[in-house]
Scaffold this motif. Structure first.
Motif, PDB file in Angstrom:
ATOM      1  N   ILE A  83       0.832  -1.206   0.000  1.00 53.38           N
ATOM      2  CA  ILE A  83       0.000   0.000   0.000  1.00 53.38           C
ATOM      3  C   ILE A  83       0.867   1.257   0.000  1.00 53.38           C
ATOM      4  N   ILE A  84       1.915   1.256   0.830  1.00 55.51           N
ATOM      5  CA  ILE A  84       2.750   2.451   0.967  1.00 55.51           C
ATOM      6  C   ILE A  84       3.620   2.685  -0.270  1.00 55.51           C
ATOM      7  N   PHE A  85       4.251   1.616  -0.769  1.00 52.52           N
ATOM      8  CA  PHE A  85       5.261   1.795  -1.815  1.00 52.52           C
ATOM      9  C   PHE A  85       4.771   1.443  -3.217  1.00 52.52           C
ATOM     10  N   SER A  86       3.570   0.862  -3.361  1.00 55.02           N
ATOM     11  CA  SER A  86       3.081   0.498  -4.679  1.00 55.02           C
ATOM     12  C   SER A  86       1.776   1.197  -5.049  1.00 55.02           C
ATOM     13  N   TYR A  87       0.847   1.307  -4.107  1.00 54.19           N
ATOM     14  CA  TYR A  87      -0.458   1.865  -4.427  1.00 54.19           C
ATOM     15  C   TYR A  87      -0.526   3.376  -4.222  1.00 54.19           C
ATOM     16  N   ILE A  88      -0.002   3.871  -3.109  1.00 49.00           N
ATOM     17  CA  ILE A  88      -0.019   5.317  -2.872  1.00 49.00           C
ATOM     18  C   ILE A  88       0.763   6.075  -3.953  1.00 49.00           C
ATOM     19  N   PRO A  89       1.942   5.582  -4.390  1.00 50.22           N
ATOM     20  CA  PRO A  89       2.660   6.313  -5.453  1.00 50.22           C
ATOM     21  C   PRO A  89       1.921   6.357  -6.786  1.00 50.22           C
ATOM     22  N   MET A  90       0.862   5.536  -6.965  1.00 49.53           N
ATOM     23  CA  MET A  90       0.099   5.602  -8.214  1.00 49.53           C
ATOM     24  C   MET A  90      -0.521   6.979  -8.431  1.00 49.53           C
ATOM     25  N   TRP A  91      -0.656   7.750  -7.362  1.00 52.42           N
ATOM     26  CA  TRP A  91      -1.156   9.117  -7.480  1.00 52.42           C
ATOM     27  C   TRP A  91      -0.279   9.930  -8.427  1.00 52.42           C
ATOM     28  N   GLY A  92       0.978   9.524  -8.562  1.00 57.59           N
ATOM     29  CA  GLY A  92       1.907  10.264  -9.408  1.00 57.59           C
ATOM     30  C   GLY A  92       1.628  10.178 -10.892  1.00 57.59           C
ATOM     31  N   VAL A  93       0.752   9.244 -11.325  1.00 59.19           N
ATOM     32  CA  VAL A  93       0.465   9.153 -12.755  1.00 59.19           C
ATOM     33  C   VAL A  93      -0.289  10.382 -13.250  1.00 59.19           C
TER      34      VAL A  93
END
Length: 338
Positions: free
Chosen positions: A62-72
């Motif tokens: 969740i922290i390192f794979s899903y939350i950074p998806m906001w960067g797309v």
């Protein structure tokens, strides 16, 4: 004689009964929302030791794979180094339109597909063949030595391997010396030849990864019932016949799974390998999508454009993966390997 309790009544050390177990059958046919929540908490309490082992991995994802998806979202904005996600202006699909109209991108796509398909045609079957060969060797020092030597290149970085390949392919390198032994005298630096790079990149990556790739197949082969080989021996089957009729069919699910996992990499390529081997003379054939993205996003600072390229390649990779998944499922009589 004492009556033996069924297996279902044996208490598992990590799955202990909890009082006030919620019902498993409901008058309405489907559990209500509160009943679902109650069932979830019951299962959590009953398996809390197992849950403690699983949840750290879930939190990590969740922290390192899903939350950074906001960067797309950067792909749809004109994002600069001094901007924030909220302050950067929206530009819609202009970054993607620029990608489609850029000839350098299409050139890098051709190079990527060519190198990846060559690797797929060589490395994928060679890994299976090598795994079968290792499996057929009896346990001993020779088998362990072969496995160790074949695994070793995987653990070397492309910085090290790149230096070795540059030296081997140089004017006085070992490759030209081997050509001299068979009567072909060459003093060329093969890493300066654009027409040779696809073969060099594909074969060097195969050498690096083919041994490591045998691990999954060997693990699958270890589960084959040895009585199948004994029965085949009694029937007079040769070793080749045993491999073709027993070994290969027994690992077909692993072969399909590895193929599905391989497909997303077709539109990607090894960035480390490219950065270690690329030079100005072979740029036109060595420039792959990942290196192109790196140049645009990091070297030139166009983060929005680089993000758009990465997002587009991820979507295409997902589509290819789903296509291969459903195709292999249909060919396997509707049985899924996942």
């Amino acid at each position: 004689m004492a009556e033996i309790s069924p297996v279902s009544d044996i208490e598992h050390p990590l799955v202990r009964p909890v009082k006030n177990e919620p019902p498993t059958h409901y008058p309405s046919g489907k559990p209500k929302k509160k009943e679902k929540i109650s069932r979830w908490f019951y299962d959590f309490r009953r398996q809390w030791q197992l849950q403690l082992m699983v949840w750290p991995g879930i939190i990590f994802l969740i922290i390192f794979s899903y939350i950074p998806m906001w960067g797309v979202l950067i792909a749809f904005k004109n994002y600069g180094m001094t901007d924030t996600f909220s302050s950067a202006p929206w530009v819609g699909l202009s970054n993607f339109q620029q990608i489609v109209s850029d000839p350098t991108f299409w050139s890098s796509m051709v190079n990527t597909l060519a190198i990846s398909l060559i690797k797929l045609g060589i490395q994928f079957p060679l890994t299976i063949i090598m795994a079968v060969m290792i499996y057929e060797v009896k346990e001993g020092i020779f088998k362990k030595t072969v496995q160790t030597i074949s695994y070793l290149p995987h653990f070397l970085s492309w910085i090290v391997l790149g230096g070795m390949i540059i030296s081997w392919m140089g004017t006085g390198g070992i490759f030209n010396q081997l050509l001299g032994l068979i009567g072909i005298h060459s003093t060329a630096n093969h890493l300066l030849d654009p027409n040779s790079y696809w073969a060099i990149a594909s074969l060097s990556d195969t050498w690096k990864e083919v041994g490591w790739g045998t691990i999954m197949y060997l693990a699958a082969m270890s589960g084959i019932d040895p009585t199948l080989y004994e029965a085949a021996t009694i029937d007079g089957a040769s070793r080749i016949r045993k491999i073709w009729s027993i070994t290969i069919p027994s690992i077909r699910f692993m072969i399909i799974l590895q193929l599905i996992m391989w497909v997303p990499g077709i539109i990607g390529s090894n960035l480390d390998q490219t950065m270690a081997l690329i030079n100005g003379a072979i740029y036109q054939t060595a420039n792959v999508v990942n290196y192109y993205t790196f140049q645009m996003a990091i070297a030139q600072g166009n983060l929005s454009y680089g993000t758009a390229v990465g997002l587009g390649m991820s979507v295409v990779g997902l589509i290819l993966t789903l296509m291969v998944y459903f195709a292999t499922k249909k060919l396997n009589d509707g049985v899924s390997v996942l």
